[in-house]
Write a protein that holds these residues in place. Structure first.
Motif, short mmCIF file in Angstrom:
data_model
loop_
_atom_site.label_atom_id
_atom_site.label_comp_id
_atom_site.label_asym_id
_atom_site.label_seq_id
_atom_site.Cartn_x
_atom_site.Cartn_y
_atom_site.Cartn_z
N MET A 43 10.39 -10.40 6.19
CA MET A 43 10.01 -11.28 5.10
C MET A 43 9.20 -10.28 4.44
O MET A 43 8.47 -9.90 4.81
CB MET A 43 10.24 -12.28 5.21
CG MET A 43 11.23 -13.25 5.58
SD MET A 43 12.71 -12.79 4.41
CE MET A 43 12.54 -14.06 2.82
N SER A 102 6.65 -9.66 1.42
CA SER A 102 6.51 -10.37 0.13
C SER A 102 6.68 -10.12 -1.24
O SER A 102 7.19 -9.11 -2.02
CB SER A 102 4.54 -9.90 0.19
OG SER A 102 4.14 -8.90 -0.35
N LYS A 103 6.25 -10.90 -2.09
CA LYS A 103 6.25 -10.84 -4.02
C LYS A 103 6.26 -9.51 -4.18
O LYS A 103 6.57 -8.58 -5.15
CB LYS A 103 6.00 -12.09 -4.22
CG LYS A 103 6.31 -12.63 -6.02
CD LYS A 103 6.02 -13.62 -6.11
CE LYS A 103 6.69 -13.95 -8.06
NZ LYS A 103 5.81 -15.11 -8.42
N LYS A 104 4.54 -9.25 -3.77
CA LYS A 104 4.34 -7.60 -4.37
C LYS A 104 5.28 -6.56 -4.03
O LYS A 104 5.29 -5.75 -4.57
CB LYS A 104 2.68 -7.94 -4.20
CG LYS A 104 1.89 -8.89 -4.69
CD LYS A 104 0.54 -8.77 -3.88
CE LYS A 104 -0.13 -9.67 -4.90
NZ LYS A 104 -1.62 -9.65 -4.55
N SER A 105 5.74 -6.79 -3.30
CA SER A 105 6.57 -6.12 -2.02
C SER A 105 7.87 -5.86 -2.62
O SER A 105 8.53 -4.65 -3.32
CB SER A 105 6.70 -5.79 -1.12
OG SER A 105 5.94 -5.98 -0.30
N ILE A 106 8.07 -6.56 -3.33
CA ILE A 106 9.89 -7.02 -3.76
C ILE A 106 9.38 -5.90 -5.64
O ILE A 106 10.50 -5.61 -5.38
CB ILE A 106 9.88 -7.74 -3.79
CG1 ILE A 106 10.35 -8.76 -2.57
CG2 ILE A 106 11.47 -7.78 -4.48
CD1 ILE A 106 10.92 -9.86 -2.28
N ILE A 107 8.27 -6.65 -6.52
CA ILE A 107 8.29 -6.01 -7.27
C ILE A 107 7.94 -4.74 -7.00
O ILE A 107 8.33 -4.20 -8.20
CB ILE A 107 6.82 -6.65 -8.10
CG1 ILE A 107 7.50 -8.40 -7.92
CG2 ILE A 107 6.49 -5.75 -9.33
CD1 ILE A 107 6.50 -9.14 -8.85
N ARG A 138 9.42 -2.81 -4.91
CA ARG A 138 10.34 -2.05 -5.06
C ARG A 138 11.41 -1.80 -6.03
O ARG A 138 12.15 -1.13 -6.17
CB ARG A 138 11.30 -3.13 -3.21
CG ARG A 138 10.58 -2.52 -1.91
CD ARG A 138 11.20 -3.10 -0.89
NE ARG A 138 9.77 -3.09 0.17
CZ ARG A 138 9.81 -2.64 0.59
NH1 ARG A 138 11.20 -0.96 0.56
NH2 ARG A 138 9.22 -1.96 1.84
N TYR A 139 11.49 -3.09 -6.58
CA TYR A 139 12.54 -3.19 -8.04
C TYR A 139 11.84 -2.03 -8.94
O TYR A 139 12.37 -1.32 -10.21
CB TYR A 139 12.14 -3.94 -8.91
CG TYR A 139 12.85 -5.39 -8.21
CD1 TYR A 139 14.11 -4.71 -8.50
CD2 TYR A 139 12.69 -6.74 -7.72
CE1 TYR A 139 15.33 -5.75 -7.71
CE2 TYR A 139 13.64 -7.60 -7.28
CZ TYR A 139 14.95 -7.21 -7.23
OH TYR A 139 15.90 -8.53 -6.49
N ALA A 152 15.02 -4.83 -1.53
CA ALA A 152 14.67 -5.79 -2.99
C ALA A 152 15.37 -6.89 -2.63
O ALA A 152 14.95 -7.94 -2.64
CB ALA A 152 13.91 -5.00 -4.14
N ARG A 167 14.63 -9.07 0.33
CA ARG A 167 13.57 -9.46 1.01
C ARG A 167 12.89 -8.82 2.64
O ARG A 167 12.34 -10.06 3.30
CB ARG A 167 13.37 -10.58 0.68
CG ARG A 167 13.74 -11.04 -0.95
CD ARG A 167 13.23 -12.46 -1.27
NE ARG A 167 13.25 -13.06 -2.46
CZ ARG A 167 12.70 -13.79 -3.28
NH1 ARG A 167 11.65 -13.51 -2.60
NH2 ARG A 167 12.93 -13.63 -4.41
N GLU A 215 -2.54 -5.51 3.98
CA GLU A 215 -1.69 -5.72 2.15
C GLU A 215 -2.91 -5.18 1.18
O GLU A 215 -3.96 -5.43 1.51
CB GLU A 215 -1.70 -7.76 2.14
CG GLU A 215 -1.46 -7.80 0.82
CD GLU A 215 -1.24 -9.64 0.81
OE1 GLU A 215 -1.51 -9.75 -0.24
OE2 GLU A 215 -1.25 -9.57 1.94
#
Length: 89
Positions: free
Chosen positions: A1, A3-8, A10-11, A45, A48, A65
């Motif tokens: 999974m 993290s939220k920062k990684s997803i942002i 990637r977007y 993204a 996740r 991180e």
């Protein structure tokens, strides 16, 4: 999974790639590769999940991180991370 920062992040990469190729800032094979890379980032993204992060964790490499400090310089949360030690100043 991821993290939220990684997803942002990637977007943001996905939007940048699609804007570059969609506005014809880049053309030809470069635009094609940019579109394919943007699609891969969008899929990672949305799901996740990143296969690259999974392979690094299976290989035993610890992925550091990156945390933004107050003075806008990047610091690492774990000073003993394998990848971070080579990147520190």
């Amino acid at each position: 999974m991821l993290s939220k920062k990684s997803i942002i992040i990637r977007y943001a990469i996905f939007l940048g790639c699609f804007l570059l190729s969609g506005t014809e800032t880049i053309t030809g094979w470069t635009a094609t590769l940019c579109g394919v890379f943007g699609t891969i980032e969008l899929a990672c993204a949305l799901l996740r999940y990143s296969p690259l992060v999974e392979l690094l964790s299976m290989a035993g490499v610890k992925v550091p991180e990156i945390v933004m400090a107050k003075n806008l310089s990047y610091t690492y949360s774990d000073s003993h991370a394998n990848l971070a030690t080579g990147l520190k100043k």
